[in-house]
Design a protein around this motif. Structure first.
Motif, PDB file in Angstrom:
ATOM      1  N   ASP A 107       4.953   1.372  -1.121  1.00 34.26           N
ATOM      2  CA  ASP A 107       4.325   2.674  -1.095  1.00 34.26           C
ATOM      3  C   ASP A 107       3.070   2.242  -0.047  1.00 34.26           C
ATOM      4  OD1 ASP A 107       3.639   1.120  -3.667  1.00 34.26           O
ATOM      5  OD2 ASP A 107       1.884   2.083  -3.449  1.00 34.26           O
ATOM      6  N   ASN A 135       5.875   1.373  -6.256  1.00 32.11           N
ATOM      7  CA  ASN A 135       5.303   0.965  -7.261  1.00 32.11           C
ATOM      8  C   ASN A 135       3.818   1.355  -7.520  1.00 32.11           C
ATOM      9  OD1 ASN A 135       4.103  -0.662  -5.585  1.00 32.11           O
ATOM     10  ND2 ASN A 135       5.547  -2.410  -6.136  1.00 32.11           N
ATOM     11  N   ALA A 137       0.998   1.066  -5.893  1.00 35.79           N
ATOM     12  CA  ALA A 137       0.056   0.230  -5.606  1.00 35.79           C
ATOM     13  C   ALA A 137       0.316  -0.630  -4.623  1.00 35.79           C
ATOM     14  CB  ALA A 137      -0.395  -0.450  -6.830  1.00 35.79           C
TER      15      ALA A 137
HETATM   16 MG    MG Z   1       3.520  -0.957  -3.720  1.00 33.36          MG
END
Ligand code: MG
Ligand code: TPP
Ligand code: SF4
Ligand code: SF4
Ligand code: SF4
Lengths: 312, 85
Positions: A107, A135, A137
């Motif tokens: 991400d 996920n 982060a």
């Molecule tokens: Mg990530």
């Protein structure tokens, strides 16, 4: 009908004994992606957990040609490889079916650092699949906040819980007018498999985002990866949908939430299972901050329901 | 000048155990009770490590990381996590 577990192909392109944490949602998702893509594919990765999971040179934990590229360049590098294989084919230097080019990006590399190159590749409608395993982060560097971190979540750079809502990245990709956009998550492997097969058979740019609950970043028990993924969908915090040529359809069980046949579970249970919301739950304004999280979820559900009505 | 040999190129090759013998990471070992198991393959589909044989429902302990996902997802409770010695 969603492909059943027993009908999924035998082939494994994620090799046993790779470097990922036990219970890793990214590896779990990639394994299903591999079953859909098959071996004739080229993988591009930006710095992330999935790169660390490849293992130690000279061994490689994925059974594809893999190219490790710099953080900002998943979109542009994938475009380059896509054009290269097309030209090689044209010149007769590549026989048989064209390999599927795909980017496998976290991400951080999608929502933030790689956004510009991804947007440009989408606008050019280059022929590859961009996967974001989300996920929520920057996990590989010890869990820092990203544009995908939801409001209220603790990360090392949001010590009192993030104050802003996350982006709606899949919808942003939809607004690039690309032929295929889909969301998925690890608890629904048949749904993920079908979406990847569809993307593989669609020419042009495809974007698939997979919610990947990471026990380390989200702070839940390692065996509960799939449970957390299921709870995200049941609470409406994650919606399963796909858009073929701009027409959105929702997939089960998110479709039941969208059309009002089944209410979304209150977000409380989902939040309380995750240590990353602990500090928020203990803060004096806990009730109002949970209401904010619920508000973000409700708004996205309402927005996507209305957005789906636009089919022109 | 001698040409650079394969070992010096920054290229890796697909192999099992790229992270080592990851079975040594386990604190608990998943054990399948074949009397209860219905061979539904749910554990197989969710195992991130691809160490479960989908037909026999046997586990390759050389690489199984002991994450316990299979035990949580098994609908019949056929998998128990037993402490490693
Ligand atoms: Mg990530
Ligand atoms: C330009 C650049 N900045 C920072 C880093 C350090 N770095 C490596 S992996 C990583 C986190 C990636 O986060 P994400 O894309 O979400 O993938 P995840 O680790 O969560 O799987 C960072 C910040 C880097 N390699 N290159
Ligand atoms: S930190 Fe999370 S995403 Fe990264 S390897 Fe571990 S389980 Fe997977
Ligand atoms: S999930 Fe349980 S019942 Fe199903 S195959 Fe695995 S061990 Fe057997
Ligand atoms: S404990 Fe984890 S790695 Fe081992 S068989 Fe079960 S799901 Fe696979």
């Amino acid at each position: 009908m969603t492909t059943s577990i027993k009908k999924l192909p035998d082939i494994e392109l994620v090799l046993s004994g790779n470097g990922a944490c036990g219970g890793c949602p990214a590896t779990m998702a990639l394994r299903i992606v591999g079953k859909a893509l098959g071996p004739n594919a080229i993988m591009l990765l930006t710095p992330s957990c999935s790169v660390a999971s490849m293992g130690m040179t000279p061994k490689l934990g994925y059974n594809w040609p893999c190219i490790n590229i710099t953080f900002a360049t998943a979109g542009s590098s994938s475009s380059g490889i896509t054009h290269a294989v097309e030209i090689m084919k044209e010149k007769g230097r590549l026989q048989g079916e064209l390999p599927t080019v795909f980017a496998w990006v976290g991400d951080g590399g999608t929502y933030d650092i790689g956004f510009q190159a991804l947007s440009a590749a989408a606008e050019r409608n280059d022929n590859f699949i961009f996967f974001c395993y989300n996920n929520e982060a920057y996990s590989n560097t010890g869990v820092q906040r990203s544009g995908a971190t939801p409001r209220g979540a603790f990360t090392t750079t949001t010590p009192t819980g993030k104050r802003q809502p996350k982006k709606n990245m899949a919808q942003l990709m939809l607004e690039h007018n690309i032929p295929y956009v889909a969301t998925a998550t690890v608890a629904y492997p048949g749904d993920l498999y079908d979406k990847v097969v569809k993307a593989k058979n669609t020419p042009g740019m495809k974007y698939i985002e997979i919610l990947a609950p990471c026990y380390l970043g989200w702070q839940f028990d390692m065996p509960d990866t799939v449970q957390m993924s299921r709870m995200a969908v049941r609470s409406g915090a994650w919606l399963l949908w796909e858009a073929e040529n701009g027409k959105i359809s929702f997939n089960n069980p998110s479709s039941l939430i969208i059309n009002g046949k089944k209410g979304a579970a209150p977000v409380d249970e989902y939040v309380m299972k995750q240590g990353r919301f602990n500090r928020l739950l203990k803060s004096p304004d806990a009730a109002s901050r949970i209401a904010e999280i619920q508000g973000d979820i409700n708004r996205t559900i309402d927005f996507m329901r209305e957005r789906a009505k636009i089919t022109i | 000048m001698k040409s650079v040999t394969k070992a010096y190129r920054p290229i890796s090759w697909p192999m099992l155990g790229a992270g080592g013998d990851t079975g040594s990471w386990r604190t608990h070992r998943p054990v399948v009770d074949t009397q209860i198991c219905t061979k539904c393959q749910i554990c197989w589909v969710y195992c991130p490590e691809a160490v479960i044989d989908r037909k026999e429902i046997t586990i390759d302990y050389r690489y199984c990381k002991g994450c316990g996902v299979c035990a949580v997802e098994c609908p019949t409770g056929a998998i128990s996590m037993e402490k490693e010695e």
